[in-house]
Motif scaffolding. Structure first.
Motif, short mmCIF file in Angstrom:
data_model
loop_
_atom_site.label_atom_id
_atom_site.label_comp_id
_atom_site.label_asym_id
_atom_site.label_seq_id
_atom_site.Cartn_x
_atom_site.Cartn_y
_atom_site.Cartn_z
N GLY A 203 -5.12 0.83 -15.79
CA GLY A 203 -5.83 0.37 -16.98
C GLY A 203 -4.90 -0.07 -18.09
O GLY A 203 -3.67 -0.11 -17.94
N VAL A 204 -5.51 -0.36 -19.23
CA VAL A 204 -4.77 -0.86 -20.37
C VAL A 204 -4.59 0.27 -21.36
O VAL A 204 -5.51 1.05 -21.60
CB VAL A 204 -5.57 -2.00 -21.05
N ASP A 205 -3.40 0.38 -21.89
CA ASP A 205 -3.19 1.38 -22.93
C ASP A 205 -2.81 0.69 -24.23
O ASP A 205 -1.65 0.51 -24.55
CB ASP A 205 -2.10 2.36 -22.47
N PHE A 206 -3.84 0.27 -24.97
CA PHE A 206 -3.62 -0.34 -26.27
C PHE A 206 -4.24 0.55 -27.36
O PHE A 206 -4.74 0.06 -28.36
CB PHE A 206 -4.24 -1.74 -26.33
N GLY A 207 -4.25 1.86 -27.09
CA GLY A 207 -4.89 2.75 -28.06
C GLY A 207 -3.90 3.78 -28.57
O GLY A 207 -2.69 3.71 -28.31
N GLN B 228 3.53 -11.21 -17.27
CA GLN B 228 2.11 -11.21 -17.58
C GLN B 228 1.32 -10.75 -16.35
O GLN B 228 1.42 -11.37 -15.30
CB GLN B 228 1.67 -12.62 -17.97
N PRO B 229 0.56 -9.66 -16.48
CA PRO B 229 -0.13 -9.14 -15.29
C PRO B 229 -1.11 -10.18 -14.76
O PRO B 229 -1.75 -10.89 -15.54
CB PRO B 229 -0.89 -7.92 -15.82
N PHE B 230 -1.22 -10.27 -13.44
CA PHE B 230 -2.23 -11.20 -12.91
C PHE B 230 -3.28 -10.48 -12.10
O PHE B 230 -3.98 -11.09 -11.31
CB PHE B 230 -1.60 -12.37 -12.14
N VAL B 231 -3.41 -9.16 -12.30
CA VAL B 231 -4.52 -8.46 -11.67
C VAL B 231 -5.82 -9.01 -12.27
O VAL B 231 -5.82 -9.50 -13.40
CB VAL B 231 -4.42 -6.93 -11.89
N SER B 232 -6.92 -8.93 -11.51
CA SER B 232 -8.10 -9.65 -12.00
C SER B 232 -8.69 -9.03 -13.26
O SER B 232 -9.33 -9.71 -14.05
CB SER B 232 -9.14 -9.80 -10.90
N GLY C 146 5.28 -0.06 -27.34
CA GLY C 146 5.03 0.85 -26.23
C GLY C 146 3.66 0.79 -25.61
O GLY C 146 3.33 1.60 -24.75
N CYS C 147 2.81 -0.14 -26.04
CA CYS C 147 1.52 -0.29 -25.36
C CYS C 147 1.76 -0.92 -23.99
O CYS C 147 2.68 -1.72 -23.83
CB CYS C 147 0.58 -1.17 -26.17
N THR C 148 0.93 -0.55 -23.04
CA THR C 148 1.16 -1.07 -21.69
C THR C 148 -0.11 -1.68 -21.11
O THR C 148 -1.22 -1.37 -21.55
CB THR C 148 1.61 0.04 -20.73
N LEU C 149 0.07 -2.56 -20.14
CA LEU C 149 -1.04 -3.17 -19.41
C LEU C 149 -0.89 -2.83 -17.94
O LEU C 149 0.11 -3.18 -17.33
CB LEU C 149 -1.02 -4.68 -19.58
N PHE C 150 -1.85 -2.12 -17.40
CA PHE C 150 -1.89 -1.83 -15.96
C PHE C 150 -0.56 -1.25 -15.47
O PHE C 150 0.07 -1.78 -14.56
CB PHE C 150 -2.25 -3.10 -15.16
N GLY C 151 -0.16 -0.17 -16.10
CA GLY C 151 1.09 0.47 -15.71
C GLY C 151 2.26 -0.48 -15.86
O GLY C 151 2.55 -0.94 -16.96
N ASP C 152 2.88 -0.82 -14.76
CA ASP C 152 3.99 -1.77 -14.84
C ASP C 152 3.49 -3.21 -14.71
O ASP C 152 4.28 -4.13 -14.53
CB ASP C 152 5.02 -1.46 -13.74
N GLY C 153 2.18 -3.40 -14.79
CA GLY C 153 1.64 -4.75 -14.74
C GLY C 153 0.95 -5.06 -13.44
O GLY C 153 0.28 -6.07 -13.31
N THR C 154 1.11 -4.19 -12.44
CA THR C 154 0.51 -4.48 -11.15
C THR C 154 -0.50 -3.42 -10.73
O THR C 154 -1.23 -3.60 -9.77
CB THR C 154 1.59 -4.56 -10.05
#
Lengths: 290, 413
Positions: free
Chosen positions: B212-216, B367-371, B199-207
């Motif tokens: 931000g990143v939720d790996f906590g 895989q998110p490609f935001v900078s 359930g950890c997420t990267l940049f919401g749906d990736g875009t």
């Protein structure tokens, strides 16, 4: 009494020597270790980049054969010849530049001498690849970033800055007595003749040193070659080729050939050194007498 | 005499340089007899151009030229693999290929350098009609489509069929009881699979960069704890620097995680026993969680600085068409992503193809490609390395996980 003392001194020396030799042997093993490993890997018959044993389980020369026969993906012979051509040309050019500049700065007195030496010192403090992108765009403006002109571009890049690294050769020329030059001038020599007939023969070690270093830098350079060659695979140098072999698509099947390539690139350097090292001895024995 | 010789030599070198440069400045674009002279520079990985794989690129380009008699096309080929093309093209877009191949995670590098053309109108419709929405999403930024996808890019599982049954490979913990499994634990392209699975997420749906990143939090700490136990499992090996495939070769490892680029080597090792599957689940505190890989695509891009825009776009669309993808698959083993081809029996029966597509559709996230994604690699890698060298333990797992999350959310080094 005296005999006993002698005996103990001898023993002491023996112990000292033993310790020193053991330390030297250990250091030698550590130093040679990576080289031996690369050579062993280049003859390894098992494929892949990772092995669990230090010594290969079986030996083969296929890795070398593959380098020269399997040329459709990575054309090693062509890269080898490209690099050799570039390295030989820039070696000749930059050796000439370095020696000529050193001679001028050592023997001639002119207004720009001091400012030039200071400027060279300061410019020399910056890493060469700082100007990499600028150099690329200049070469592109001159239309030298495509086709065979890339070779010329690389030769210019490698030899163009050579005149900045005159310090060592100039220091050597400074040790040759100026009286020798004066005598030659009185006998009617031109400056050029003094340089070629007197200074150079007296400075063989530094000529050798300059030749070797100016051969090795283009031979081993990666970063400029990468920036200037870009997608022109027929112009790739060995350094780029070896780097390509370690990409994730190729590493498993090319790793042992990569080691073979690494062994092969040391051959021209070793050959050049072996050929030239006798002049080291000649030069150092000293030709300037009394 | 010698002096003069040197002077002549130097002068010769210089004039040669000048003459050569002035000559190259005179390329002509004249057109004659209704056909237009077109020069197209095309970059692809070396593999696509080598004789061993049937010179896929050359063959396709020649077919394209035959289909378009209105253009007299001169092709210039160059070598740039998908991962490094972005760097090469953005270094100097004007002197780069008209058509090139790139991996979608480098999309922003190129759009920032204004080195990627948008596809619109009938071309976009054509691309849209032959690709799944997930694949298209990997190339769409701010509503614009930036390339013609030709393959998906992700990793999945290879295993030895003589050790694991098809039922076993559905769960990682079951596999660990039966055989030795290797995983690239210290590689941050692979390790997040466990975190995302819980359930950890990267940049919401990736875009959504601002999300931000939720790996906590608790969910991430649970995973860290799981990973610490996994690392100490006697049947688990860390795959680093090629040790996985070497282990497969000498039989000390029975399953590993990698992508389609290793398929040939693994088939050579395992032969008929080669099994390929999408990612397994893992059992976290009694619950089954699905590992989720990063997935992307590889696409054919067009340089907006191209002098022959129409021809370049037409060629890109052709190189990504079903016909070209089929040839690509047959000659180079590149897994197609064209929906038509994927339903074709002769292609979908290939285990590697179905595993990759199963992974792409079911057990992966885009895989998110935001900078800001570039901040996310090192902290995760350090987590893997910390667990490997024993500095991250159950005692400090919570703190270390928070540190990782903070680092992923910050721009600092």
């Amino acid at each position: 009494m005296a005999g006993k003392k002698m005996h103990s001194a001898k023993r002491k020396r023996f112990i000292n020597n033993t310790i020193v030799h053991v330390i030297l042997a250990i250091l030698a093993v550590i130093w040679v270790f990576p080289i031996v490993w690369v050579v062993l890997t280049s003859f390894r018959a098992e494929k892949g980049s990772y092995v669990s044993t230090f010594l290969p389980q079986s030996f083969t020369i296929d890795n070398y054969v593959k380098l020269f026969t399997d040329t459709t993906i990575l054309n090693f012979p062509q890269m080898f010849m490209n690099t050799l051509f570039i390295a030989v040309c820039s070696c000749i050019l930059s050796t000439f530049y370095v020696l000529a500049v050193s001679y001028c700065l050592s023997r001639l007195r002119f207004k720009m001498r001091k400012p030039y030496m200071n400027m060279a010192m300061i410019l020399g403090l910056f890493p060469g690849f700082m100007s990499m992108i600028a150099v690329y765009f200049i070469l592109k403006a001159l239309g030298m970033t495509e086709g065979n002109l890339i070779k010329l571009a690389l030769i210019l890049v490698y030899s163009g800055g050579a005149a900045l690294s005159f310090q060592i050769a100039k220091g050597f020329f400074d040790t040759i007595p100026i009286a020798v030059d004066e005598a030659a001038l009185l006998d009617g020599c031109t400056r050029w003749q003094i340089f070629t007939r007197i200074t150079l023969p007296l400075s063989k070690p530094i000529v050798i040193y300059t030749t070797l270093t100016s051969f090795m830098s283009p031979w081993l350079d990666f970063i400029f070659a990468k920036v200037i060659c870009r997608a022109n695979s027929d112009q790739y140098t060995i350094a780029i080729g070896l780097w390509k072999m370690l990409e994730k698509e190729y590493i498993d099947s090319w790793y042992t050939s990569f080691a073979a390539g690494a062994v092969l690139i040391s051959i021209p350097i070793a050959a050049l050194f072996l050929y030239m090292q006798r002049y080291y001895v000649d030069g150092l024995s000293g030709a300037v007498k009394g | 005499m010698r002096k003069r010789a040197v002077v002549v030599l130097l002068a010769g070198v210089m004039t040669f340089g000048l003459a050569a440069t002035s000559l190259t400045g005179c390329g002509s674009d004249s057109s004659e007899g209704g056909t237009e002279n077109v020069r197209l520079m095309v970059w692809s990985p070396q593999n696509d151009q080598s004789k061993d794989s049937g010179e896929w690129l050359q063959t396709m380009c020649n077919n394209f030229a035959e289909d378009h008699p209105e253009w007299d096309i001169t092709f210039v080929y160059g070598v740039a693999d998908e991962a490094s093309a972005a760097g090469q093209v953005s270094q100097d877009p004007e002197a780069s290929a008209d058509v090139f191949m790139y991996a979608n995670d480098t999309l922003t590098t190129m759009t920032d350098a204004n080195a990627l053309a948008k596809f619109g109108g009938k071309y976009r419709e054509e691309i849209k009609s032959t690709n799944s929405q997930e694949v298209l999403d990997s190339l769409i930024m701010d509503g614009d489509l930036y390339g013609v996808p030709f393959t998906t890019n992700t990793w999945f599982m290879y295993y030895d069929k003589s050790v694991f049954s098809e039922e076993d490979v559905k769960n990682l913990d079951t596999m660990l009881e039966k055989g030795v499994v290797s995983f690239p634990f210290v590689n941050s392209w692979y390790l997040p699979a466990f975190y995302i699975g819980n359930g950890c997420t990267l940049f919401g749906d990736g875009t959504d960069e601002s999300a931000g990143v939720d790996f906590g939090g608790e969910k991430a700490v649970e995973v860290t704890d799981y990973l610490i136990d996994l690392e100490s499992n006697p049947n688990f090996r860390i795959d680093d620097l090629g040790s996985g495939i070497a282990g497969l070769r000498d039989g000390s490892i029975n399953a590993m995680f990698t992508g389609s680029w290793d398929a040939n080597a693994i088939e050579e090792i395992l032969g008929d026993n080669m099994g390929v599957a999408a990612l397994p689940t893992f059992t976290l505190n009694g619950e089954e969680k699905q590992m989720m890989a990063y997935a992307g695509s590889k696409a054919i891009g067009v340089n907006p600085n191209s002098k022959n825009m129409v021809a370049a776009i037409e060629l890109a669309v052709y190189l990504g068409s079903a016909e070209a993808q089929r040839a690509h698959y047959e000659l180079c083993g590149t897994i197609p992503c064209n929906t038509e081809l994927l339903s074709d029996e002769s292609i979908s029966s290939d285990a590697v193809v179905s595993a990759q597509n199963d992974t792409f559709n079911r057990t992966s996230i885009l895989q998110p490609f935001v900078s800001k994604m570039s901040n996310c690699w090192t902290p995760v890698e350090n987590m893997g390395k910390g667990i490997r060298n024993g500095s991250i333990t159950h005692d400090n797992a919570e703190e270390q996980t928070e540190n990782m999350n903070d680092a992923m959310n910050s721009d600092g080094i």
